[in-house]
Scaffold this motif. Sequence first.
Motif, PDB file in Angstrom:
ATOM      1  N   LEU A   1       0.838  -1.197   0.000  1.00 12.46           N
ATOM      2  CA  LEU A   1       0.000   0.000   0.000  1.00 12.46           C
ATOM      3  C   LEU A   1       0.867   1.239   0.000  1.00 12.46           C
ATOM      4  CD1 LEU A   1      -1.538   0.495   3.565  1.00 12.46           C
ATOM      5  CD2 LEU A   1       0.462  -0.885   3.124  1.00 12.46           C
TER       6      LEU A   1
ATOM      7  N   ALA B   1      -0.721   5.725   3.895  1.00  7.86           N
ATOM      8  CA  ALA B   1      -1.554   4.989   4.837  1.00  7.86           C
ATOM      9  C   ALA B   1      -0.871   4.836   6.190  1.00  7.86           C
ATOM     10  CB  ALA B   1      -1.897   3.615   4.261  1.00  7.86           C
TER      11      ALA B   1
ATOM     12  N   LEU C   1      -9.886  -1.345   5.605  1.00  7.08           N
ATOM     13  CA  LEU C   1      -8.898  -0.329   5.218  1.00  7.08           C
ATOM     14  C   LEU C   1      -9.565   0.836   4.505  1.00  7.08           C
ATOM     15  CD1 LEU C   1      -5.990  -2.606   3.966  1.00  7.08           C
ATOM     16  CD2 LEU C   1      -5.988  -1.168   6.011  1.00  7.08           C
TER      17      LEU C   1
ATOM     18  N   LEU D   1      -9.315   4.828   5.597  1.00  9.73           N
ATOM     19  CA  LEU D   1      -8.427   5.639   4.753  1.00  9.73           C
ATOM     20  C   LEU D   1      -9.185   6.360   3.639  1.00  9.73           C
ATOM     21  CD1 LEU D   1      -5.531   3.045   4.337  1.00  9.73           C
ATOM     22  CD2 LEU D   1      -5.577   5.009   5.878  1.00  9.73           C
TER      23      LEU D   1
ATOM     24  N   LEU E   1      -4.355   7.067  -3.028  1.00 14.68           N
ATOM     25  CA  LEU E   1      -4.034   5.876  -2.234  1.00 14.68           C
ATOM     26  C   LEU E   1      -4.183   4.652  -3.126  1.00 14.68           C
ATOM     27  CD1 LEU E   1      -3.495   4.613   0.635  1.00 14.68           C
ATOM     28  CD2 LEU E   1      -5.971   4.360   0.809  1.00 14.68           C
TER      29      LEU E   1
ATOM     30  N   VAL F   1      -3.980   0.289  -2.646  1.00 14.11           N
ATOM     31  CA  VAL F   1      -3.888  -0.854  -1.732  1.00 14.11           C
ATOM     32  C   VAL F   1      -3.999  -2.127  -2.559  1.00 14.11           C
ATOM     33  CG1 VAL F   1      -4.909  -2.027   0.237  1.00 14.11           C
ATOM     34  CG2 VAL F   1      -4.891   0.467   0.173  1.00 14.11           C
TER      35      VAL F   1
END
Length: 863
Positions: free
Chosen positions: A168, A172, A196, A200, A206, A208
């Motif tokens: 990730l 984070a 998650l 987040l 972001l 992941v």
Amino acid sequence: MTEPLQVGQFAIVDHEPVDRGPNAGFFHGKGPADDRAELYIVAEGTTPAGEAFAGHIVSGAGQLWAGLDMSLTGALQRLFQEAHRNLIDWNRKSIAQHRVSIGLSAFGRRGSQAVIAQAGPSVAFHATASGVFPYYTDEEHGRPLGTGPLEPQLTRISFLPGDRLLLLSSVAVAALDDDLIAGILRLPVDQVLPELWRRLQDARHLTVLLVSAPEATTRPGRAAVAPPAEPYIIGANEPPAEAPPSPPRRDAPRAELPWPAAEPHDDAFQPSLFIEEKQEDTVAAARAQLTNIGERARRAAYLPMESAQAPEPLRRAVGENVLAQLAADGLARAAASRAAALPMPSPAVASSAHPLSWRVAQPLASTVTFGAPAAAAAGGGGGGGASMSFDPVPSSIPERRQHRRRQQSFSRSLVREEVPPPPPPHHEEIPLAAELAEDVRARASVASVAGETIAGENAVTINGGGSLVRVRTRPAGRWKGSSSGGGAARTALHRLPPTWLIILAGLTVLVAVVGVIALPGMLSKNEGERYASLIDQAEQKIAVARSFSQDPAERRRVLTEAQALLLEARDLSQNGPEAQSLISEVAGALSVMDAVKTPATVEVIASLEQFGEKPVAATRLTVSNDSAYILDSASAQIIAIKLADGERKVVYGEDKDAKRGRPIATTFTDGNDLGGPALLIADEGRGLWAYSAAGGLKAVPFAAPAGMKVTDITMFGRDLFVLDSAASAIYRFSPSDGGYNATPFKWLDTPDLAAARRLMVDGEAITVDANGSVRRFSGQISLVLSEAGIDKKLVAAESPLAAGKNDIAILDAANDRIVVFRRDGSFDRQYRHADFKAMSAFTMRANGDAYVFSGGKLRRVIF
């Protein structure tokens, strides 16, 4: 043998959630399906432009991984080095705003081997049966890709069934600590990514990626997963459950964090609810709602059924005709009202004068008996009283109508009709008959005398020769009043205009006079104020343009706006010195930015105006040391022209018998792989031909892939590069066996090549699209030249050529010019000349001399 893994991912791109982000991917390498390398990769940008560039790095890494056939660690090192090299090359040729740096996390796996590779900002979490272990880059390997020397950090791990690996973005870690992420990883695998996301979701960017190895059987040391318990029903008066235990401390040792195999939710971690974000707990809210419900209010007593009429639905259910009963009640009330309103006669009168039997409708009783004082007073002997009967209300509709008519006739019989009095007599004095006859005879005698007189005058006039029509002495109306002067006065008064029209005319004249007097001064004042305002605005924009010295596009825009304001100000005041001086200043600044230059010399080498049966349409121009070669698309031929004396001849033509197709593109090779310098010609049948003055025209071995369609060709070093825009690819052919018979390498494969039509390669590729856009490719990454600072955008760009180390020269035939750009896409200069009109082909030699074909002539241009 490589067991398949389960992969899950999500991303947030500019605050928008997506299920597959551009900065993550998983790819397969070469080899059979059960023994091939797998790559799982996540990239993140560390500069403003890096986040948008990270997706290109992931795409390029996937294409490179698919072609690698080496050890797992060697492939990962090669992948990181290639990405770093592309970034260094991009940053070296780009302006500061376009430079990028990347953090890269990768997980490679083949069979039982598993390696985590990291460089730059990178974080990974490995969840095993013994605990969850984070992996960060150390100081030596924490430098982002594209900023300096690079050596990826490689960590070999054991990835067993039931293990999980989380890649990730480093953002984070700033929001969640290691223990919290470890607790989330110990959740059931289908709950990890939702948990998650809930924690987040406020991030701007972001990525992941979760990789898990499915657990085939229960591992030793782990308890079997218990079946789900019966659903728990929350009682209305049951106290709330105890709060779950808090997460483990960050400083707790990893040995204290057991792997949760028996329960879906481990005691060491309590996940947040995924039902409704940022609101109160749903279970607590439901419990409070159940607890706060009060006892319903009940009626203490009910009315007895005898004192109230049954509801209408019940009455209809037992078969009672409710509508008929309502109609009967209405008729009874109407009859009672009319009976109460009628004047009742005295009993004596009623008994003597009107011996009637009264009958009134009454639904409750059929017969009522009254006392008989009225009958006794009237002298009627008899019994104890008079009996009056009342008819009940009929039930059927015809009977009710007949009953209503009887009631109405009975009511009318009780009202006595009075005869109106006769009108008074009309007295009029009528003359006697003798008087009327005398009056008639008098009128007749007068009429006969007038007729005899007119007849006698007419006879005299006719016998004497006169005219029966007398001419009027003056023109006048047919009918005259009693006074001629009075008639003329009335006619003049009638012709006067109405009052409102006179007032309107006066107001119009007044407004016109005031406007003539005051309007010039007002206009003059407004023009002066407008002129001063325009000058002030133009001066401000000129000052702003001076601050945009590093942004030519914005500088040109501001100067153009200032020039428009100054031209308007000059039109308002022809004698204003400020406007004229500022116009000259702005025009000079724009002229410097236009960078229009004139070539030193332009000379004619040869003329093709009278060559061949058709006018020459040159689409390609190639020059060697002693000759120029023109591709004539009109006649499907190649024309060679001697540079020394202008001698012309056809060296290639379409010939189906010789299996020569229509020529598509040409280039020149100086190498000895074909026996010496030669002109290479590609035809539409995927054939390749070579021509030289010494060897003539011959076919060249050419291993063209099936389905390849040649759009353009060019040489770089000893390699031949072929553009196939239909396949969005560029192929590189290396010389072998006196030609290019080896299997080509797909050097560039990107959708950005779909519209390309011209190609130049000098270490990186430069293409020109059909819409005039110019693209620069560095690896798999493309950049559209911004053309910042140019006065007119390219319309139909042609023939991109290297004009020095960092410059690119392009033919802009629509604007009759040759434009030079810098490698970063900004405009540098342009060349214009009277002989550049109707240019169709352009090329340059290594010594800097240029050749153009314009107006049917080949010309040499020395800049």
